[in-house]
Design a protein around this motif. Structure first.
Motif, PDB file in Angstrom:
ATOM      1  N   LYS A 161       0.781  -1.098   0.101  1.00 30.20           N
ATOM      2  CA  LYS A 161      -0.128  -0.109   0.100  1.00 30.20           C
ATOM      3  C   LYS A 161       0.941   1.280  -0.019  1.00 30.20           C
ATOM      4  CE  LYS A 161      -4.254  -1.867   2.209  1.00 30.20           C
ATOM      5  NZ  LYS A 161      -5.168  -1.734   3.050  1.00 30.20           N
ATOM      6  N   LEU A 162       0.530   2.378  -0.567  1.00 33.42           N
ATOM      7  CA  LEU A 162       1.055   3.719  -0.714  1.00 33.42           C
ATOM      8  C   LEU A 162      -0.074   4.501  -0.579  1.00 33.42           C
ATOM      9  CD1 LEU A 162       3.611   3.087  -3.764  1.00 33.42           C
ATOM     10  CD2 LEU A 162       4.004   3.203  -1.151  1.00 33.42           C
ATOM     11  N   ASP A 163       0.138   5.898  -0.391  1.00 28.62           N
ATOM     12  CA  ASP A 163      -0.540   6.930  -0.139  1.00 28.62           C
ATOM     13  C   ASP A 163      -1.262   7.368  -1.444  1.00 28.62           C
ATOM     14  OD1 ASP A 163      -1.536   9.415   1.848  1.00 28.62           O
ATOM     15  OD2 ASP A 163      -0.802  10.358  -0.097  1.00 28.62           O
ATOM     16  N   ALA A 179      -0.076  10.675  -2.916  1.00 26.56           N
ATOM     17  CA  ALA A 179       1.278  10.666  -3.324  1.00 26.56           C
ATOM     18  C   ALA A 179       1.512   9.997  -4.888  1.00 26.56           C
ATOM     19  CB  ALA A 179       2.139   9.896  -2.386  1.00 26.56           C
ATOM     20  N   LYS A 193      -8.572  13.557  -4.904  1.00 26.43           N
ATOM     21  CA  LYS A 193      -8.915  12.202  -4.487  1.00 26.43           C
ATOM     22  C   LYS A 193     -10.302  11.952  -5.037  1.00 26.43           C
ATOM     23  CE  LYS A 193      -9.865   9.326  -0.507  1.00 26.43           C
ATOM     24  NZ  LYS A 193      -9.823   9.331   0.895  1.00 26.43           N
ATOM     25  N   ALA A 220      -9.293   4.339  -1.875  1.00 26.98           N
ATOM     26  CA  ALA A 220      -8.449   4.176  -0.689  1.00 26.98           C
ATOM     27  C   ALA A 220      -9.032   3.628   0.583  1.00 26.98           C
ATOM     28  CB  ALA A 220      -7.993   5.664  -0.460  1.00 26.98           C
ATOM     29  N   ASN A 274      -7.089   5.034   5.613  1.00 26.99           N
ATOM     30  CA  ASN A 274      -5.859   5.873   6.166  1.00 26.99           C
ATOM     31  C   ASN A 274      -5.469   6.323   4.570  1.00 26.99           C
ATOM     32  OD1 ASN A 274      -5.315   5.062   8.854  1.00 26.99           O
ATOM     33  ND2 ASN A 274      -4.999   2.956   8.048  1.00 26.99           N
ATOM     34  N   ASN A 275      -6.038   6.396   3.657  1.00 27.76           N
ATOM     35  CA  ASN A 275      -5.944   7.161   2.416  1.00 27.76           C
ATOM     36  C   ASN A 275      -4.673   6.259   1.433  1.00 27.76           C
ATOM     37  OD1 ASN A 275      -6.695   9.567   0.731  1.00 27.76           O
ATOM     38  ND2 ASN A 275      -4.641  10.271   0.873  1.00 27.76           N
ATOM     39  N   LEU A 276      -4.672   4.949   1.990  1.00 31.45           N
ATOM     40  CA  LEU A 276      -3.777   4.062   1.266  1.00 31.45           C
ATOM     41  C   LEU A 276      -4.547   3.343   0.114  1.00 31.45           C
ATOM     42  CD1 LEU A 276      -1.947   2.819   4.501  1.00 31.45           C
ATOM     43  CD2 LEU A 276      -0.999   4.751   3.087  1.00 31.45           C
ATOM     44  N   CYS A 277      -3.851   3.062  -1.018  1.00 29.52           N
ATOM     45  CA  CYS A 277      -4.284   2.459  -2.015  1.00 29.52           C
ATOM     46  C   CYS A 277      -3.304   1.022  -2.339  1.00 29.52           C
ATOM     47  CB  CYS A 277      -4.329   3.159  -3.315  1.00 29.52           C
ATOM     48  SG  CYS A 277      -5.269   4.667  -3.210  1.00 29.52           S
ATOM     49  N   HIS A 283       5.308   0.421   7.022  1.00 23.84           N
ATOM     50  CA  HIS A 283       4.810   1.638   6.354  1.00 23.84           C
ATOM     51  C   HIS A 283       4.124   1.161   5.096  1.00 23.84           C
ATOM     52  CE1 HIS A 283       7.230   4.148   8.989  1.00 23.84           C
ATOM     53  NE2 HIS A 283       8.252   3.510   8.785  1.00 23.84           N
ATOM     54  N   TYR A 284       4.294  -0.201   4.558  1.00 22.37           N
ATOM     55  CA  TYR A 284       3.854  -0.699   3.158  1.00 22.37           C
ATOM     56  C   TYR A 284       2.905  -1.633   3.129  1.00 22.37           C
ATOM     57  CZ  TYR A 284       7.830   2.267   2.180  1.00 22.37           C
ATOM     58  OH  TYR A 284       8.967   3.421   2.250  1.00 22.37           O
TER      59      TYR A 284
END
Length: 279
Positions: free
Chosen positions: A12-14, A17, A24, A33, A36-39, A72-73
């Motif tokens: 996952k990444l923001d 970003a 969005k 997402a 946490n706004n992560l895709c 983080h990922y």
């Protein structure tokens, strides 16, 4: 030549970003997402078998870093580099070449591991690891923006253990039927393989086009070092891809392995999506 998909897992990444200045409300239509706004993104590699030559393009994120790094990922999914190759009946020692589009950690981390005594060892003991001189210098003397993506433990052992070679940037060909183009917007001298296959041209688009959601020109990653150059490179490449009917192999799209594009009144847009084995 035969081509096979090698899935190495999901991460996952923001979302912001990954889509830069695009709001969005627009990018979430194709890449929703989480809270946490992560895709979610794939780390999809490609295996090319041509006679005795067994070429893997990129190799995923690997497993060398500590728990804090991977936290983080959000790595997930059932696939791994070893498991996917095993399904194809291919062992690490059968890989003759590992062609690296660029040296960010999610593209090259799987190429180096730890030995029984904690020393660095090459995942593919018989393979030549291919980069290019300009990108190698860019990665080993990193700028502050990309420093966190260029990890020494992923990169330097290739050279230290004698398995690194640089491609010929004049011919831009690894061998007949396996060429590449270079682009500079995401990182300096990223290489995109361009492969003749079943009468078609397959282009491994890596981080020039992470997903079908990135086809419109303004949809450019915040990670890109030169976003305006990325837009110029995308415009030129996508027009050529539409005209020449290229098949685009998508490394990071979590759903789609391949796509084609077409010219419309609004510019180049998505045409079809399909699996590689449907070609």
């Amino acid at each position: 030549m035969e081509l096979y998909v090698v899935n190495t897992g999901l991460f996952k990444l923001d979302g912001g970003a990954m889509f830069g200045v695009v709001p969005k409300v627009l990018w979430s239509r194709t890449n929703p997402a989480d809270e946490n706004n992560l895709c979610t993104w794939a780390m999809r590699c490609l295996l090319a078998v041509d006679g005795d030559r067994v070429v893997l393009i990129d190799n995923g994120i690997g497993d060398k870093q500590d728990a804090k790094f991977f936290s983080h990922y959000y790595l997930h999914g059932d696939d791994s580099l070893e498991k996917s190759l095993r399904k194809l009946g291919v062992g690490f020692n059968q890989i003759t070449d590992n062609f690296l589009t660029h040296l960010h950690f999610d593209h090259c981390g799987g190429g180096v591991g730890y030995g029984s005594h904690g020393q660095y060892v090459m995942t593919f003991p018989r393979a030549t690891y291919w980069s290019n001189d300009a990108h190698w210098k860019w990665a080993t003397i990193p700028n502050p923006r990309e420093k966190a993506s260029f990890l020494e433990e992923n990169i330097l052992p290739m050279q230290d253990l004698g398995q690194l070679k640089f491609v010929d940037m004049n011919s831009k060909s690894l061998f007949p039927g396996f060429d590449f183009i270079t682009v500079d917007g995401h990182t300096d001298k990223q290489m995109l393989p361009k492969i003749k296959y079943k009468g078609k041209t397959i282009v491994f688009v890596a981080d020039l086009l992470p997903s079908v959601g990135h086809i419109p020109l303004p949809y450019v990653m915040g990670y890109d070092t030169r976003p305006l150059i990325t837009m110029e490179e995308k415009a030129k490449f996508l027009e050529e891809a539409a005209r020449e009917e290229y098949v685009l192999f998508l490394e990071h799209d979590p759903v789609n392995e391949c796509c084609t594009v077409k010219m419309t009144e609004k510019g180049v847009r998505l045409d079809q999506t399909f699996r590689l084995d449907e070609i």
